[in-house]
Design a protein around this motif. Structure first.
Motif, PDB file in Angstrom:
ATOM      1  N   GLU A  55     -10.025   9.614   4.857  1.00 28.36           N
ATOM      2  CA  GLU A  55      -9.658   8.540   3.938  1.00 28.36           C
ATOM      3  C   GLU A  55      -8.380   8.920   3.201  1.00 28.36           C
ATOM      4  O   GLU A  55      -8.178  10.083   2.845  1.00 28.36           O
ATOM      5  N   SER A  56      -7.549   7.932   2.948  1.00 25.48           N
ATOM      6  CA  SER A  56      -6.276   8.226   2.284  1.00 25.48           C
ATOM      7  C   SER A  56      -5.849   7.060   1.396  1.00 25.48           C
ATOM      8  O   SER A  56      -5.798   5.912   1.848  1.00 25.48           O
ATOM      9  N   ILE A  57      -5.572   7.365   0.132  1.00 25.83           N
ATOM     10  CA  ILE A  57      -4.972   6.413  -0.802  1.00 25.83           C
ATOM     11  C   ILE A  57      -3.801   7.139  -1.452  1.00 25.83           C
ATOM     12  O   ILE A  57      -3.994   8.082  -2.215  1.00 25.83           O
ATOM     13  N   VAL A  58      -2.591   6.729  -1.111  1.00 28.31           N
ATOM     14  CA  VAL A  58      -1.386   7.369  -1.629  1.00 28.31           C
ATOM     15  C   VAL A  58      -0.612   6.354  -2.460  1.00 28.31           C
ATOM     16  O   VAL A  58      -0.375   5.230  -2.015  1.00 28.31           O
ATOM     17  N   VAL A  59      -0.192   6.768  -3.680  1.00 29.35           N
ATOM     18  CA  VAL A  59       0.466   5.859  -4.622  1.00 29.35           C
ATOM     19  C   VAL A  59       1.926   6.238  -4.774  1.00 29.35           C
ATOM     20  O   VAL A  59       2.275   7.422  -4.889  1.00 29.35           O
ATOM     21  N   TYR A  60       2.788   5.212  -4.769  1.00 28.68           N
ATOM     22  CA  TYR A  60       4.221   5.395  -4.976  1.00 28.68           C
ATOM     23  C   TYR A  60       4.654   4.537  -6.166  1.00 28.68           C
ATOM     24  O   TYR A  60       4.207   3.395  -6.313  1.00 28.68           O
ATOM     25  N   ALA A  61       5.534   5.089  -6.993  1.00 23.46           N
ATOM     26  CA  ALA A  61       6.048   4.324  -8.124  1.00 23.46           C
ATOM     27  C   ALA A  61       7.201   3.420  -7.712  1.00 23.46           C
ATOM     28  O   ALA A  61       7.500   2.443  -8.394  1.00 23.46           O
ATOM     29  N   ASP A  62       7.869   3.756  -6.599  1.00 27.54           N
ATOM     30  CA  ASP A  62       8.923   2.894  -6.082  1.00 27.54           C
ATOM     31  C   ASP A  62       9.040   3.121  -4.583  1.00 27.54           C
ATOM     32  O   ASP A  62       8.466   4.070  -4.034  1.00 27.54           O
ATOM     33  N   LEU A  63       9.770   2.252  -3.937  1.00 30.33           N
ATOM     34  CA  LEU A  63       9.911   2.329  -2.488  1.00 30.33           C
ATOM     35  C   LEU A  63      11.268   2.877  -2.072  1.00 30.33           C
ATOM     36  O   LEU A  63      11.662   2.761  -0.915  1.00 30.33           O
ATOM     37  N   VAL A  64      11.984   3.481  -3.011  1.00 31.89           N
ATOM     38  CA  VAL A  64      13.266   4.094  -2.710  1.00 31.89           C
ATOM     39  C   VAL A  64      13.064   5.588  -2.455  1.00 31.89           C
ATOM     40  O   VAL A  64      13.275   6.082  -1.354  1.00 31.89           O
ATOM     41  N   GLU A  65      12.610   6.308  -3.483  1.00 37.70           N
ATOM     42  CA  GLU A  65      12.337   7.729  -3.301  1.00 37.70           C
ATOM     43  C   GLU A  65      11.068   7.933  -2.474  1.00 37.70           C
ATOM     44  O   GLU A  65      10.952   8.875  -1.700  1.00 37.70           O
ATOM     45  N   ARG A  66      10.104   7.051  -2.646  1.00 35.45           N
ATOM     46  CA  ARG A  66       8.849   7.066  -1.933  1.00 35.45           C
ATOM     47  C   ARG A  66       8.207   8.461  -1.940  1.00 35.45           C
ATOM     48  O   ARG A  66       7.865   9.021  -0.905  1.00 35.45           O
ATOM     49  N   GLU A  67       8.049   8.989  -3.161  1.00 34.12           N
ATOM     50  CA  GLU A  67       7.352  10.249  -3.351  1.00 34.12           C
ATOM     51  C   GLU A  67       5.965   9.948  -3.926  1.00 34.12           C
ATOM     52  O   GLU A  67       5.842   9.181  -4.878  1.00 34.12           O
ATOM     53  N   PRO A  68       4.908  10.536  -3.370  1.00 31.88           N
ATOM     54  CA  PRO A  68       3.562  10.298  -3.909  1.00 31.88           C
ATOM     55  C   PRO A  68       3.487  10.731  -5.371  1.00 31.88           C
ATOM     56  O   PRO A  68       4.069  11.746  -5.761  1.00 31.88           O
ATOM     57  N   VAL A  69       2.784   9.949  -6.188  1.00 30.76           N
ATOM     58  CA  VAL A  69       2.662  10.267  -7.611  1.00 30.76           C
ATOM     59  C   VAL A  69       1.199  10.232  -8.030  1.00 30.76           C
ATOM     60  O   VAL A  69       0.383   9.500  -7.469  1.00 30.76           O
ATOM     61  N   ASP A  70       0.885  11.056  -9.010  1.00 29.10           N
ATOM     62  CA  ASP A  70      -0.409  11.031  -9.657  1.00 29.10           C
ATOM     63  C   ASP A  70      -0.289  10.617 -11.115  1.00 29.10           C
ATOM     64  O   ASP A  70      -1.290  10.515 -11.817  1.00 29.10           O
ATOM     65  N   ALA A  71       0.962  10.420 -11.585  1.00 27.64           N
ATOM     66  CA  ALA A  71       1.206   9.999 -12.964  1.00 27.64           C
ATOM     67  C   ALA A  71       2.517   9.228 -13.014  1.00 27.64           C
ATOM     68  O   ALA A  71       3.479   9.566 -12.316  1.00 27.64           O
TER      69      ALA A  71
END
Length: 379
Positions: free
Chosen positions: A38-54
């Motif tokens: 299972e995978s849920i990965v969050v990005y704050a934007d679609l430019v840098e597209r780095e996974p974030v936890d905060a």
């Protein structure tokens, strides 16, 4: 509308639970990069597209969006410690047409009330998988505002009247109560004088007097500053106007950094002070003195450099007038709501958004503008 700001990702701890029943497998959140089905990965934007936890959202409030790459269906919910939640999840079903990622839309309340207030609050966005018996959650910390290192709104000062025109009852910082002195603020005694000309009023301060003496206010030592590389100093400042003659005092103030650090605007030059001009209150206003602090908020940014780093000895000093001899010109300045807040990579880019040090153009412009965003619920 809110933009997503600079982010960082951090690992979160997972506790594996083994259940004897063979009907379902139960697991909890894992780091964004952990290997699992299972995978849920969050990005704050679609430019840098780095996974974030905060992430950090705009202090002005508005609409924020996060992008989710997931191989499981999920629901989105919000939790915080406020009586009334300051974020509402309005949608999590829409998809970004270019990537196919799910878009989580958040409606964010402003951080401020009737004053410019930036101290951090935090809540949790919870993305929960809904497939059968699967129990898999992704947690994202959502911050608004910045962490305070020094803070005092001077509400505990109860000297004299709230009206700045009256001096009866105002009290020099040297004669404050032990509890008020415990905040750690200090002021310089001019040679030949017996006390500093920094006066406690009713809920705020006055620097300087009617005899041409200047004054300063120096923030307390704070050992936590040794961990910081960028600080945001916030305060209110308004200059004196005589209510009988209408004569205005000088309105110059100097903000200096002591003990390490430079003014961010002049980092290359290594300057440790900046000159500002305080506005004057309007004694002719029908709302005076209730509106004396309108549009008087300032933000000053302090940066750590290799040659002059922020240290445990770093202090911020606000000065008006001369600290050596009495001047022929009075320079009385009223001060309120003094804060020093640390800024990190995840925080809103206040320095850029404000256009550098000076008048508060972020919350200061929002609070006092007539235009109101109907999409924002003001607290």
């Amino acid at each position: 509308m809110i933009k997503s700001f600079v982010q960082f990702s951090r690992g979160l701890v997972c506790v594996a639970l083994t259940v004897a029943a063979a009907t379902s497998a139960v697991s909890c959140e894992e780091h964004s990069n952990s290997e699992r089905n299972e995978s849920i990965v969050v990005y704050a934007d679609l430019v840098e597209r780095e996974p974030v936890d905060a992430v950090c959202v705009d202090a002005k409030g508005g609409i924020a969006q996060l992008y989710v790459k997931s191989n499981v269906d999920f629901t989105a919910s919000w939790e915080d410690a406020d009586t009334s939640p300051w974020i509402t999840v309005t949608d999590y079903s829409a998809k970004d047409p270019a990537t196919g990622y799910r878009v989580v839309t958040l409606k964010v309340k402003p951080r401020h009330t009737t004053t410019c207030y930036y101290t951090r609050r935090t809540g949790m966005l919870i993305l929960s998988a809904v497939n059968g018996g699967l129990n898999y959650n992704k947690y994202v910390s959502v911050h608004q505002g910045a962490t305070a290192r020094v803070s005092w709104d001077f509400a505990s000062l109860k000297y004299g009247k709230t009206d700045p025109r009256f001096t009866d009852g105002e009290t020099s910082i040297d004669n404050w109560t032990a509890a008020q002195k415990a905040y750690g603020f200090t002021s310089t005694v001019i040679p030949g004088e017996t006390v500093a000309h920094c006066y406690g009023k009713n809920g705020y301060l006055k620097l300087g007097d009617d005899k041409g003496h200047g004054a300063d206010l120096i923030s307390p030592f704070t050992s936590d500053l040794r961990y910081d590389s960028l600080l945001m100093v916030a305060f209110r400042a308004v200059a004196y106007t005589d209510h009988v003659t209408g004569k205005k005092d000088a309105n110059k103030i100097t903000v200096s950094v002591l003990g390490g650090g430079v003014i961010a605007d002049f980092a290359e030059e290594g300057k440790t002070s900046i000159e500002l001009e305080a506005p004057y209150y309007d004694v002719q206003s029908d709302e005076f003195p209730d509106n004396m602090w309108k549009k008087t908020d300032f933000l000053v940014f302090v940066k750590s450099t290799k040659t002059n780093p922020i240290t445990v000895n770093t202090q911020v000093r606000i000065t008006c007038g001369s600290l050596s001899t009495a001047s022929t010109e009075n320079n009385r300045i009223f001060i309120d709501n003094f804060y020093i807040r640390r800024l990190t990579e995840i925080d809103q880019p206040y320095f850029e958004e404000n256009g550098g040090s000076g008048k508060d153009n972020i919350l200061g412009s929002v609070i006092y503008d007539d235009a109101v965003d109907d999409n924002v619920d003001v607290q």
